[in-house]
Design a protein around this motif. Structure first.
Motif, PDB file in Angstrom:
ATOM      1  N   ILE A  68       3.889  -2.266   3.836  1.00 40.63           N
ATOM      2  CA  ILE A  68       2.361  -4.275   3.644  1.00 40.63           C
ATOM      3  C   ILE A  68       1.512  -4.133   2.349  1.00 40.63           C
ATOM      4  O   ILE A  68       1.126  -5.176   2.023  1.00 40.63           O
ATOM      5  CB  ILE A  68       1.918  -3.694   5.676  1.00 40.63           C
ATOM      6  N   ILE A  69       0.573  -3.041   2.485  1.00 38.09           N
ATOM      7  CA  ILE A  69      -0.327  -3.125   1.345  1.00 38.09           C
ATOM      8  C   ILE A  69       0.530  -2.828   0.356  1.00 38.09           C
ATOM      9  O   ILE A  69       0.153  -3.757  -0.327  1.00 38.09           O
ATOM     10  CB  ILE A  69      -0.776  -1.872   1.873  1.00 38.09           C
ATOM     11  N   LYS A  70       1.684  -2.739   0.090  1.00 39.10           N
ATOM     12  CA  LYS A  70       2.598  -2.500  -1.708  1.00 39.10           C
ATOM     13  C   LYS A  70       2.365  -4.142  -1.873  1.00 39.10           C
ATOM     14  O   LYS A  70       2.410  -4.238  -2.936  1.00 39.10           O
ATOM     15  CB  LYS A  70       3.628  -2.196  -1.438  1.00 39.10           C
ATOM     16  N   HIS A  71       2.861  -4.835  -1.024  1.00 42.89           N
ATOM     17  CA  HIS A  71       3.762  -6.410  -0.792  1.00 42.89           C
ATOM     18  C   HIS A  71       2.396  -7.032  -0.710  1.00 42.89           C
ATOM     19  O   HIS A  71       3.002  -8.075  -1.713  1.00 42.89           O
ATOM     20  CB  HIS A  71       4.905  -6.197  -0.150  1.00 42.89           C
ATOM     21  N   LYS A  72       1.466  -6.943   0.244  1.00 48.31           N
ATOM     22  CA  LYS A  72       0.659  -8.039  -0.223  1.00 48.31           C
ATOM     23  C   LYS A  72      -0.255  -8.024  -1.378  1.00 48.31           C
ATOM     24  O   LYS A  72      -1.095  -9.124  -1.426  1.00 48.31           O
ATOM     25  CB  LYS A  72      -0.255  -7.198   0.901  1.00 48.31           C
ATOM     26  N   LYS A  73      -0.425  -6.417  -2.130  1.00 43.55           N
ATOM     27  CA  LYS A  73      -1.352  -6.696  -3.764  1.00 43.55           C
ATOM     28  C   LYS A  73      -0.440  -6.416  -4.468  1.00 43.55           C
ATOM     29  O   LYS A  73      -1.206  -6.241  -5.673  1.00 43.55           O
ATOM     30  CB  LYS A  73      -2.325  -5.049  -3.112  1.00 43.55           C
ATOM     31  N   SER A  74       0.632  -6.241  -4.103  1.00 49.76           N
ATOM     32  CA  SER A  74       1.738  -6.545  -5.249  1.00 49.76           C
ATOM     33  C   SER A  74       1.667  -5.144  -6.344  1.00 49.76           C
ATOM     34  O   SER A  74       1.606  -5.208  -7.672  1.00 49.76           O
ATOM     35  CB  SER A  74       1.467  -7.827  -6.333  1.00 49.76           C
ATOM     36  N   LEU A  75       1.942  -4.075  -5.570  1.00 47.22           N
ATOM     37  CA  LEU A  75       1.726  -2.663  -6.441  1.00 47.22           C
ATOM     38  C   LEU A  75       2.923  -1.987  -6.353  1.00 47.22           C
ATOM     39  O   LEU A  75       3.700  -2.163  -5.861  1.00 47.22           O
ATOM     40  CB  LEU A  75       0.708  -2.465  -5.302  1.00 47.22           C
ATOM     41  N   SER A  76       3.032  -1.618  -7.423  1.00 47.98           N
ATOM     42  CA  SER A  76       4.307  -0.397  -7.639  1.00 47.98           C
ATOM     43  C   SER A  76       3.510   0.816  -6.564  1.00 47.98           C
ATOM     44  O   SER A  76       3.034   0.571  -6.038  1.00 47.98           O
ATOM     45  CB  SER A  76       3.998   0.261  -8.767  1.00 47.98           C
ATOM     46  N   ASP A  77       5.308   1.017  -7.034  1.00 49.21           N
ATOM     47  CA  ASP A  77       4.894   2.994  -5.545  1.00 49.21           C
ATOM     48  C   ASP A  77       4.132   3.382  -6.041  1.00 49.21           C
ATOM     49  O   ASP A  77       3.119   4.039  -4.896  1.00 49.21           O
ATOM     50  CB  ASP A  77       6.330   3.311  -5.390  1.00 49.21           C
TER      51      ASP A  77
END
Length: 504
Positions: A68-77
């Motif tokens: 959820i955090i990865k796609h909510k904030k549009s971050l890389s792995d």
């Protein structure tokens, strides 16, 4: 006035932190933590794991929360793990009891998680979350409903729950549409594809050749092939004759290398690795397609490969302004009450009108009733779809087939209002592509790309609920303060307006 303090006047040990004071309870991650059904989501995720074999897995809440955090904030792995490591709110969101400086897990585990979860798990997570949200909203409505002393008996609202003569119940509105989630690949051209194939075959020849053998290393003409490619690729304006000549040269280089590889495989006792053998199969198929298009002087062929590294990607002709062709997965999506459901992911170009019956059946599986009206483009209004909707008592919001009928003013107003509702699903696609990188899927394989897309839709539904929850809390607080201030200016017991205001 200039105000400046030297950074050398304070050390890191003297820097004050807010960890001892506690965290803000109104933070978005804290509010989201309290409403997500973690136990239900963890139960769904753990179905793909074994409890009697293997090493202990990472906690299910940490895995789902990290996604959820990865796609909510549009971050890389890698950035996702570092963000969790630095942010106490995110660690509270993952269920940590205290702040920790350790990494929750290695960033490479995200790839394994995408393979493990897939679209099916994310669809189950979305259903569980939406069911929890609907239960919460129902409780709010029951608490906010005014209690009257002399109330009339409850009546069914035909606008929200109706039944046809054959007993089929209808409720709600279904909005459907299709879009494309482009992959993160280089824009494909025939010349670039053949050059990639030539380089791939050269690497395979280098791997197969054994220096201790008595045979001489086969000639690949890689220097001449590179020069011929750059001689055409570097030109700003290329004529059709120049492009065709460059294609012919690259085709000859690839053909020679493929023949050499077959000879080496016949005489070599050591086979190719699985990775190189797969690459060799893809290269041969690309060569076959390009040779066939070159001979027929055409630019179209069935199941055309546009990327050697991602051969599952296909060109999707959309006819949009500025983007006639997109390269990625085609999505069929249905929107209900602002929540998006991913009904189909296809890598080949297909007619989205054929998914309408499947989407209506999915609506019935999720909610137990059929929709009252289906809002979609005219491309969905085929004879088969209209006949199916009519058999179920569902109205199709669109122009009827044949001669335009004479409509009343109210009917025209309803059609225009429902046409405006269709923009909501377009806005949902725009939200995913602008904010959550739905227009640049960075996963490499077909399965991980589908999992990436499903995770984005799951996070968008979470974001939609957070916006609704914020507005409910905000306007409830604002109107309650206004109403309390208004009551202070009246004598609540004696003023006749008090009886009227008591309704609220």
């Amino acid at each position: 006035m200039v105000k400046y303090s030297s950074s050398k006047q304070i050390s890191f040990a003297e820097f004050r932190t807010p960890f001892e004071k506690g965290i803000d309870g109104s933070n978005r991650w804290v509010r989201l933590t309290e409403q997500i059904p973690w136990d239900e989501l963890a139960r769904i995720y753990c179905k793909s794991l074994r409890d009697d074999f293997g090493r202990p897995a990472v906690d299910a809440r940490v895995v789902i929360g990290a996604m959820i955090i990865k796609h909510k904030k549009s971050l890389s792995d890698e950035d996702t793990i570092e963000e969790i490591q630095e942010n106490p709110y995110l660690q509270f969101f993952l269920g940590f009891k205290e702040f920790s400086h350790r990494r929750v897990f290695d960033p490479s585990l995200f790839v394994t998680l995408r393979k493990r979860m897939g679209t099916k798990v994310f669809d189950q997570l979305t259903r569980a979350f939406i069911a929890e949200v609907e239960t919460l909203e129902q409780r709010r409505l029951e608490q906010a409903k005014p209690k009257r002393k002399h109330s009339s008996p409850p009546q069914d609202n035909p606008a929200t729950d109706t039944a046809s003569p054959d007993g089929i119940k209808h409720k709600g509105t279904l909005i459907v549409d299709a879009s494309v989630a482009p992959q993160d690949i280089k824009y494909p051209t025939d010349l670039d594809l053949l050059n990639d194939c030539r380089e791939q075959t050269e690497d395979i020849i280098d791997d197969l050749y054994q220096p201790d053998s008595s045979r001489r290393k086969p000639q690949t003409y890689r220097v001449n092939g590179r020069k011929d490619y750059l001689a055409c690729a570097r030109k700003r304006k290329k004529s059709a004759k120049q492009i065709r000549k460059a294609l012919r040269k690259q085709l000859n280089y690839v053909k020679r290398n493929i023949k050499t590889i077959h000879q080496l495989l016949d005489s070599n006792s050591t086979p190719l690795s699985r990775r190189l053998m797969r690459r060799f199969w893809i290269t041969q198929e690309v060569y076959r397609q390009q040779q066939e298009m070159y001979d027929q002087r055409s630019h179209q062929i069935a199941d055309r490969i546009v990327s050697v590294s991602q051969p599952h990607v296909r060109p999707i002709v959309r006819g949009k302004s500025g983007k006639d062709v997109e390269f990625g997965a085609k999505l069929s999506v249905s929107l209900v009450n602002g929540y998006a459901h991913l009904d189909r992911i296809g890598w080949d170009a297909y007619h989205e009108g054929g998914d309408l019956i499947h989407q209506v059946d999915n609506y019935h599986d999720r909610y137990g009733v059929y929709p009252e009206v289906v809002i979609a483009d005219q491309i969905y209004g085929s004879h088969e779809n209209r006949a199916y909707l009519k058999s179920k008592g569902i109205r199709f919001s669109g122009k009827p087939l044949g001669r335009p009928p004479k409509l009343s003013i109210d009917e025209k107003r309803i059609i225009r209002a429902e046409a405006r509702l269709r923009s909501r699903i377009e806005g949902k696609f725009g939200e995913g592509k602008r904010k959550y990188e739905l227009d640049l899927v960075k996963a490499k394989t077909r399965y991980t790309s589908e999992s990436w897309i499903a995770a984005i839709f799951f996070v968008m539904n979470l974001a939609h609920w957070m916006r609704l929850d914020f507005f409910v809390l905000f306007f409830t607080g604002v109107f309650s303060r206004i109403f309390n201030d208004f009551k202070e200016h009246f004598n609540w017991r004696r003023d006749p307006w008090a009886k009227k205001l008591a309704f609220f």
